[in-house]
Motif scaffolding. Structure first.
Motif, PDB file in Angstrom:
ATOM      1  N   GLN A  50       0.814  -1.206   0.000  1.00 55.96           N
ATOM      2  CA  GLN A  50       0.000   0.000   0.000  1.00 55.96           C
ATOM      3  C   GLN A  50       0.854   1.265   0.000  1.00 55.96           C
ATOM      4  OE1 GLN A  50      -3.413  -0.267  -0.256  1.00 55.96           O
ATOM      5  NE2 GLN A  50      -2.860  -2.432  -0.474  1.00 55.96           N
ATOM      6  N   ILE A  51       2.091   1.155   0.496  1.00 61.51           N
ATOM      7  CA  ILE A  51       2.961   2.330   0.558  1.00 61.51           C
ATOM      8  C   ILE A  51       3.581   2.594  -0.818  1.00 61.51           C
ATOM      9  CG2 ILE A  51       3.448   2.097   3.020  1.00 61.51           C
ATOM     10  CD1 ILE A  51       6.093   0.769   2.320  1.00 61.51           C
ATOM     11  N   PRO A  52       4.029   3.840  -1.069  1.00 64.61           N
ATOM     12  CA  PRO A  52       4.590   4.184  -2.378  1.00 64.61           C
ATOM     13  C   PRO A  52       5.799   3.332  -2.751  1.00 64.61           C
ATOM     14  CG  PRO A  52       4.059   6.166  -1.162  1.00 64.61           C
ATOM     15  CD  PRO A  52       3.889   5.028  -0.203  1.00 64.61           C
ATOM     16  N   LEU A  53       5.903   3.070  -4.042  1.00 63.18           N
ATOM     17  CA  LEU A  53       6.980   2.260  -4.598  1.00 63.18           C
ATOM     18  C   LEU A  53       7.814   3.092  -5.573  1.00 63.18           C
ATOM     19  CD1 LEU A  53       8.479  -0.353  -5.430  1.00 63.18           C
ATOM     20  CD2 LEU A  53       6.544  -0.844  -6.967  1.00 63.18           C
ATOM     21  N   HIS A  54       9.097   3.273  -5.239  1.00 64.32           N
ATOM     22  CA  HIS A  54      10.057   3.882  -6.154  1.00 64.32           C
ATOM     23  C   HIS A  54      10.978   2.778  -6.671  1.00 64.32           C
ATOM     24  CE1 HIS A  54       9.725   8.248  -4.427  1.00 64.32           C
ATOM     25  NE2 HIS A  54       8.546   7.688  -4.658  1.00 64.32           N
ATOM     26  N   VAL A  55      11.447   2.907  -7.887  1.00 61.33           N
ATOM     27  CA  VAL A  55      12.256   1.862  -8.510  1.00 61.33           C
ATOM     28  C   VAL A  55      13.593   2.426  -8.974  1.00 61.33           C
ATOM     29  CG1 VAL A  55      12.412   0.210 -10.422  1.00 61.33           C
ATOM     30  CG2 VAL A  55      10.242   0.539  -9.229  1.00 61.33           C
ATOM     31  N   LEU A  56      14.658   1.690  -8.686  1.00 60.05           N
ATOM     32  CA  LEU A  56      15.992   2.078  -9.129  1.00 60.05           C
ATOM     33  C   LEU A  56      16.161   1.778 -10.615  1.00 60.05           C
ATOM     34  CD1 LEU A  56      18.919   2.996  -8.499  1.00 60.05           C
ATOM     35  CD2 LEU A  56      19.441   0.592  -7.999  1.00 60.05           C
ATOM     36  N   ILE A  57      16.608   2.788 -11.352  1.00 64.64           N
ATOM     37  CA  ILE A  57      16.923   2.618 -12.773  1.00 64.64           C
ATOM     38  C   ILE A  57      18.438   2.705 -12.915  1.00 64.64           C
ATOM     39  CG2 ILE A  57      16.595   3.488 -15.111  1.00 64.64           C
ATOM     40  CD1 ILE A  57      14.054   2.328 -13.825  1.00 64.64           C
ATOM     41  N   ARG A  58      19.060   1.554 -12.918  1.00 69.70           N
ATOM     42  CA  ARG A  58      20.515   1.436 -13.050  1.00 69.70           C
ATOM     43  C   ARG A  58      20.793   0.129 -13.777  1.00 69.70           C
ATOM     44  NH1 ARG A  58      24.933   0.243  -8.383  1.00 69.70           N
ATOM     45  NH2 ARG A  58      26.807   0.965  -9.481  1.00 69.70           N
ATOM     46  N   PRO A  59      21.296   0.184 -14.995  1.00 71.11           N
ATOM     47  CA  PRO A  59      21.378  -1.022 -15.823  1.00 71.11           C
ATOM     48  C   PRO A  59      22.471  -2.005 -15.444  1.00 71.11           C
ATOM     49  CG  PRO A  59      22.318   0.840 -16.986  1.00 71.11           C
ATOM     50  CD  PRO A  59      21.705   1.388 -15.728  1.00 71.11           C
ATOM     51  N   ARG A  60      23.406  -1.577 -14.594  1.00 71.47           N
ATOM     52  CA  ARG A  60      24.525  -2.434 -14.199  1.00 71.47           C
ATOM     53  C   ARG A  60      25.187  -1.854 -12.960  1.00 71.47           C
ATOM     54  NH1 ARG A  60      28.359   1.023 -15.075  1.00 71.47           N
ATOM     55  NH2 ARG A  60      28.434   2.302 -16.963  1.00 71.47           N
ATOM     56  N   GLY A  61      26.088  -2.642 -12.359  1.00 70.90           N
ATOM     57  CA  GLY A  61      26.919  -2.115 -11.290  1.00 70.90           C
ATOM     58  C   GLY A  61      28.070  -1.314 -11.877  1.00 70.90           C
ATOM     59  N   GLY A  62      28.999  -0.911 -10.997  1.00 76.71           N
ATOM     60  CA  GLY A  62      30.143  -0.139 -11.472  1.00 76.71           C
ATOM     61  C   GLY A  62      29.885   1.350 -11.452  1.00 76.71           C
TER      62      GLY A  62
END
Length: 239
Positions: A50-62
């Protein structure tokens, strides 16, 4: 004070909500600082919480200087997240000199609108934090996730304090935030903290088993790709 939990699974996200957290930053592979989670994971977390969902946009590490193809993937992931109904995007791009890639970060911010946009801990590599904060304000960023340019937010607390006093952006403390130090960030007037609350379970014995971890891929200043010449040689060898 807003508590954002960096959740790496559906179980982690469930625990965050049960614990009273206010928001999720969903990602995978915390060991490399996080990468974009799968569409299936995003969909299930969005459905259950129920709480807001933010998503990480990062295609790889490094590092945070991305190729044109990686940038295209990032934009496609933002569109996919919007279609899945998430509430915010967490991302950011740097130039080779560790300044913000203003043009491409702006493109991500604009593509994400009207969602909340957080510039992630790539910020802790920039040379001029206050100047960068002003740039991010102009780009439409709402939150900056940072440890205060220190190995942990507690060690960088003086910077966090000073930066928040000079911006309307939300400076969100992240990096080593724990029950022992969380109140310190509230005491200096910060509005948000970020933590994973990681604990380990589901243990099985791997005695006698070969490791599937690959240390050669844990490199921050280079990017691993499948090399054309190497692959061509393999194909040629078996023709």
């Amino acid at each position: 004070m807003l508590v954002e939990v960096c959740a790496n699974s559906l179980e982690s996200a469930r625990n965050a909500e049960r614990a009273g957290a206010h928001r999720i930053e969903l990602c995978s592979e915390l060991g490399v600082g996080g990468v974009t989670p799968s569409a299936g994971l995003i969909q299930l977390v969005k459905k259950e919480l129920q709480i807001p969902l933010h998503v990480l946009i990062r295609p790889r590490g490094g590092h945070f200087t991305y190729s044109d193809t990686e940038f295209e993937v990032m934009k496609a992931d933002i569109l996919a997240c919007k279609a899945l109904g998430v509430h915010g995007i967490v991302s950011g791009i740097l130039m080779d000199d560790f300044s913000v890639d203003v043009e491409r970060t702006k493109a991500l911010v604009d593509l994400a609108k009207p969602l909340h946009f957080t510039f992630h801990r790539a910020f802790d590599w920039v040379a001029e934090p206050l100047e960068t904060i002003k740039q991010l304000e102009e780009l439409g960023v709402q939150t900056v996730l940072t440890s205060g340019a220190a190995p942990s937010a507690e060690k960088g607390i003086n910077h966090l304090d000073a930066w928040q006093k000079q911006t309307s952006l939300t400076i969100m403390a992240g990096g080593g935030v724990s029950p022992k130090n969380a109140s310190k960030f509230k005491d200096i007037g910060l509005r948000a903290i970020h933590c994973s609350g990681t604990s380990f379970g589901n243990h099985i014995s791997l005695e006698g088993k070969i490791s599937m971890n690959s240390a050669k891929h844990l490199v921050e200043d280079k990017v691993a790709i499948s090399g054309l010449e190497t692959l061509a040689s393999v194909v040629e060898a078996v023709k």
